[in-house]
Write a protein that holds these residues in place. Structure first.
Motif, PDB file in Angstrom:
ATOM      1  N   GLY A 180      74.114  43.374  -7.848  1.00  0.00           N
ATOM      2  CA  GLY A 180      73.284  44.464  -6.845  1.00  0.00           C
ATOM      3  C   GLY A 180      71.858  43.659  -6.648  1.00  0.00           C
ATOM      4  O   GLY A 180      71.724  42.650  -6.641  1.00  0.00           O
ATOM      5  N   SER A 181      71.015  44.579  -6.059  1.00  0.00           N
ATOM      6  CA  SER A 181      69.936  44.212  -5.558  1.00  0.00           C
ATOM      7  C   SER A 181      68.985  43.355  -6.646  1.00  0.00           C
ATOM      8  O   SER A 181      68.086  42.339  -6.345  1.00  0.00           O
TER       9      SER A 181
ATOM     10  N   THR B 153      69.989  43.635 -10.323  1.00  0.00           N
ATOM     11  CA  THR B 153      70.782  43.173 -11.429  1.00  0.00           C
ATOM     12  C   THR B 153      72.124  42.506 -10.938  1.00  0.00           C
ATOM     13  O   THR B 153      72.549  43.013 -10.157  1.00  0.00           O
TER      14      THR B 153
ATOM     15  N   LYS C 284      76.149  42.386 -13.165  1.00  0.00           N
ATOM     16  CA  LYS C 284      76.844  43.005 -14.052  1.00  0.00           C
ATOM     17  C   LYS C 284      77.950  42.440 -14.315  1.00  0.00           C
ATOM     18  O   LYS C 284      78.771  41.961 -13.292  1.00  0.00           O
TER      19      LYS C 284
ATOM     20  N   ARG D   6      69.058  40.722 -15.085  1.00  0.00           N
ATOM     21  CA  ARG D   6      68.079  40.716 -13.859  1.00  0.00           C
ATOM     22  C   ARG D   6      68.453  39.353 -12.929  1.00  0.00           C
ATOM     23  O   ARG D   6      68.648  38.407 -13.479  1.00  0.00           O
TER      24      ARG D   6
ATOM     25  N   ILE E 238      72.532  55.752  -9.075  1.00  0.00           N
ATOM     26  CA  ILE E 238      71.202  55.439  -8.475  1.00  0.00           C
ATOM     27  C   ILE E 238      70.730  53.869  -9.083  1.00  0.00           C
ATOM     28  O   ILE E 238      70.807  53.729 -10.453  1.00  0.00           O
ATOM     29  N   GLY E 239      70.798  52.951  -8.116  1.00  0.00           N
ATOM     30  CA  GLY E 239      70.507  51.690  -8.797  1.00  0.00           C
ATOM     31  C   GLY E 239      69.289  50.920  -8.215  1.00  0.00           C
ATOM     32  O   GLY E 239      68.052  51.951  -8.102  1.00  0.00           O
TER      33      GLY E 239
ATOM     34  N   ASP F 298      60.297  51.339 -10.876  1.00  0.00           N
ATOM     35  CA  ASP F 298      59.513  50.032 -11.567  1.00  0.00           C
ATOM     36  C   ASP F 298      58.309  49.833 -11.159  1.00  0.00           C
ATOM     37  O   ASP F 298      57.321  49.758 -12.101  1.00  0.00           O
TER      38      ASP F 298
ATOM     39  N   VAL G 203      59.123  50.299 -17.689  1.00  0.00           N
ATOM     40  CA  VAL G 203      60.033  51.252 -17.041  1.00  0.00           C
ATOM     41  C   VAL G 203      60.873  52.147 -18.018  1.00  0.00           C
ATOM     42  O   VAL G 203      61.034  53.189 -17.713  1.00  0.00           O
TER      43      VAL G 203
ATOM     44  N   GLY H 140      74.718  53.724 -12.953  1.00  0.00           N
ATOM     45  CA  GLY H 140      73.690  52.957 -12.263  1.00  0.00           C
ATOM     46  C   GLY H 140      72.503  52.757 -13.506  1.00  0.00           C
ATOM     47  O   GLY H 140      72.149  53.513 -14.152  1.00  0.00           O
ATOM     48  N   GLY H 141      71.673  51.843 -13.134  1.00  0.00           N
ATOM     49  CA  GLY H 141      70.626  51.694 -13.964  1.00  0.00           C
ATOM     50  C   GLY H 141      69.663  52.855 -14.351  1.00  0.00           C
ATOM     51  O   GLY H 141      69.258  52.962 -15.392  1.00  0.00           O
ATOM     52  N   VAL H 142      69.356  53.363 -13.289  1.00  0.00           N
ATOM     53  CA  VAL H 142      68.410  54.700 -13.249  1.00  0.00           C
ATOM     54  C   VAL H 142      69.045  55.753 -14.213  1.00  0.00           C
ATOM     55  O   VAL H 142      68.135  56.634 -14.582  1.00  0.00           O
TER      56      VAL H 142
ATOM     57  N   ALA I  47      69.623  55.326 -17.342  1.00  0.00           N
ATOM     58  CA  ALA I  47      68.798  55.056 -18.599  1.00  0.00           C
ATOM     59  C   ALA I  47      67.644  55.790 -18.694  1.00  0.00           C
ATOM     60  O   ALA I  47      67.010  56.231 -19.514  1.00  0.00           O
ATOM     61  N   ASN I  48      67.026  56.470 -17.349  1.00  0.00           N
ATOM     62  CA  ASN I  48      65.591  56.905 -17.214  1.00  0.00           C
ATOM     63  C   ASN I  48      65.944  58.381 -17.531  1.00  0.00           C
ATOM     64  O   ASN I  48      66.303  59.348 -16.854  1.00  0.00           O
TER      65      ASN I  48
ATOM     66  N   GLN J 209      75.674  51.214 -16.608  1.00  0.00           N
ATOM     67  CA  GLN J 209      75.141  50.211 -15.726  1.00  0.00           C
ATOM     68  C   GLN J 209      76.233  49.352 -15.356  1.00  0.00           C
ATOM     69  O   GLN J 209      75.916  48.592 -14.317  1.00  0.00           O
TER      70      GLN J 209
HETATM   71  P1  ADP Z   1      71.335  47.519  -8.791  1.00  0.00           P
HETATM   72  O1  ADP Z   1      72.785  47.538  -9.153  1.00  0.00           O
HETATM   73  O2  ADP Z   1      71.133  47.970  -7.743  1.00  0.00           O
HETATM   74  O3  ADP Z   1      70.913  46.005  -8.895  1.00  0.00           O
HETATM   75  P2  ADP Z   1      70.870  48.717 -11.208  1.00  0.00           P
HETATM   76  O4  ADP Z   1      71.970  49.803 -11.312  1.00  0.00           O
HETATM   77  O5  ADP Z   1      71.032  47.686 -12.392  1.00  0.00           O
HETATM   78  O6  ADP Z   1      70.230  47.831  -9.974  1.00  0.00           O
HETATM   79  O7  ADP Z   1      69.553  49.488 -11.618  1.00  0.00           O
HETATM   80  C1  ADP Z   1      68.286  48.894 -11.844  1.00  0.00           C
HETATM   81  C2  ADP Z   1      67.296  50.063 -12.123  1.00  0.00           C
HETATM   82  O8  ADP Z   1      67.693  50.680 -13.153  1.00  0.00           O
HETATM   83  C3  ADP Z   1      65.887  49.544 -12.262  1.00  0.00           C
HETATM   84  O9  ADP Z   1      65.201  49.407 -11.234  1.00  0.00           O
HETATM   85  C4  ADP Z   1      65.272  50.473 -13.449  1.00  0.00           C
HETATM   86  O10 ADP Z   1      64.434  51.341 -12.731  1.00  0.00           O
HETATM   87  C5  ADP Z   1      66.437  51.170 -13.902  1.00  0.00           C
HETATM   88  N1  ADP Z   1      66.629  50.865 -15.239  1.00  0.00           N
HETATM   89  C6  ADP Z   1      67.498  49.851 -15.826  1.00  0.00           C
HETATM   90  N2  ADP Z   1      67.166  50.022 -17.308  1.00  0.00           N
HETATM   91  C7  ADP Z   1      66.549  51.120 -17.502  1.00  0.00           C
HETATM   92  C8  ADP Z   1      66.090  51.606 -18.767  1.00  0.00           C
HETATM   93  N3  ADP Z   1      66.304  51.103 -19.894  1.00  0.00           N
HETATM   94  N4  ADP Z   1      65.326  52.519 -18.590  1.00  0.00           N
HETATM   95  C9  ADP Z   1      64.611  52.960 -17.404  1.00  0.00           C
HETATM   96  N5  ADP Z   1      65.213  52.595 -16.387  1.00  0.00           N
HETATM   97  C10 ADP Z   1      66.018  51.706 -16.363  1.00  0.00           C
END
Ligand code: ADP
Length: 333
Positions: free
Chosen positions: A10-11, A13, A15, A32, A101-102, A134, A144, A215-217, A219-220, A242
């Motif tokens: 991804g942009s 991270t 995986k 990352r 949401i990434g 972030d 974050v 997606g990473g978000v 987790a929020n 994720q």
């Molecule tokens: P991509 O696949 O587009 O590279 P990701 O799906 O891995 O991105 O999402 C990355 C985003 O996820 C980060 O910018 C961050 O805002 C969010 N993120 C990742 N882990 C956490 C966490 N533990 N708590 C809150 N936000 C998180």
């Protein structure tokens, strides 16, 4: 016993997911892309101790899927929508909506009886993406990972204009200067970004349960809360939210292997991936009005992959050697 490997670049991270023949996830990792995507793929591959898991087939996905495919020697390359939908319906067969949401994009996928029936992807507006969150977390002096917990402690979310990233940031700064509490500012931010997502990505179309948030978000917890509140629906966050793209790529590799479309994997060994010197070069083809921007990946100085051309004439690596490419670049620039 063979395993199936999926890599999602991804942009922000990279995986990796490894599944066994039954589709069970046996290993997953997320890192990352700090040193760039090439280094991230090499590191995540090394960390997976791939030589302990004989790979039967490998797939890649994500915005860096072509790059990753060349680096690891993937057998199949799949777009993010297909990968995420496949992983979602495997994890939760009753899924009807996938919210993803990434780092720099957000998407929604609609499924009926396990089949994708539509999707929408937003790569333009920064508001509502992980990197925007972030950035705001850093501005507020918080990691974050803590942002969402602040939002949940809010008693009175502040109204933030979330129409676009620029408005959201300037409104947040303005409200911050007025002295509002961090908790209320962050809750307001999450609500503004959730509203932006509903308007620009879901385009106010009805979101049917079961809804998976991945997606990473995901987790929020603040973004989860805000989306649930505005959509008025419960969101399920899968355990491996994720790495769902990587899981989808591994599942696709498994099904193509089972169908006989992949007979012998091209996946490289750990030492080969870690030891190779990869370099990317680019040029613009001006043979027609499209002016395609091509990227080439060289492994130890040898052209190993090329992508970006719309007509496909650059797909054949044998036909055009690097020297001719350089000549062409010089001749037309
Ligand atoms: P991509 O696949 O587009 O590279 P990701 O799906 O891995 O991105 O999402 C990355 C985003 O996820 C980060 O910018 C961050 O805002 C969010 N993120 C990742 N882990 C956490 C966490 N533990 N708590 C809150 N936000 C998180």
């Amino acid at each position: 016993m063979g395993y199936y490997l999926g890599v999602d670049v991804g942009s922000l991270t990279t995986k990796l997911a490894l599944i066994d023949r039954s589709g069970e996830l046996v290993y997953a990792d997320c890192r990352r892309n700090d040193g760039g995507p090439i280094e991230a793929v090499q590191k995540i591959f090394a960390g997976a101790k791939i030589d302990c898991y004989p790979v039967a087939a490998a797939g890649t996905t994500g915005s860096g899927r072509h790059l990753a495919a060349v680096i690891i020697g993937a057998d199949t390359v799949v777009n993010e929508i297909t990968a995420h939908a496949l992983a979602a319906r495997t994890v939760e067969p009753a899924v009807q909506t996938v919210i993803d949401i990434g780092g720099q994009d957000s998407k929604i996928i609609y499924l009926k009886n396990g089949v994708s029936v539509g999707f929408n992807m937003n790569t333009v507006c920064a508001a509502g993406t992980g990197s925007f969150l972030d950035h705001q977390a850093a501005r507020l002096g918080l990691p974050v990972e803590e942002l969402g917990h602040y939002a949940l402690r809010s008693t009175s979310p502040v109204a933030i204009a979330g129409r676009c990233g620029v408005f959201a940031e300037s409104d947040l700064i303005h409200k911050q200067q007025l002295g509002y509490r961090k908790e209320d500012l962050i809750a307001g931010l999450c609500l503004a970004l959730a509203k932006n997502y509903i308007t620009n990505v879901a385009r106010s179309r009805k979101v049917e349960p079961v809804v998976l948030f991945q997606g990473g978000v995901a987790a929020n917890v603040g973004m989860r809360w805000a989306l649930e509140k505005l959509l008025n629906v419960k969101l399920q966050v899968p355990p491996h939210y994720q790495v769902m793209g990587a899981l989808g790529a591994a599942l696709l590799a498994r099904s193509r292997h089972r169908d006989g479309k992949i007979r012998e994997t091209r996946c490289r060994g750990a030492r080969e991936v870690a030891g190779a010197d990869f370099q990317v070069k680019g040029f613009i083809c001006r043979d027609c009005a499209n002016c395609c921007e091509l990227s080439e990946l060289y492994a130890d100085g040898v052209l190993a992959g090329r992508w970006g051309s719309r007509c496909g004439k650059w797909a054949d690596l044998e036909r055009r050697q690097p020297e001719r490419v350089q000549e062409k670049t010089r001749a037309f620039t």
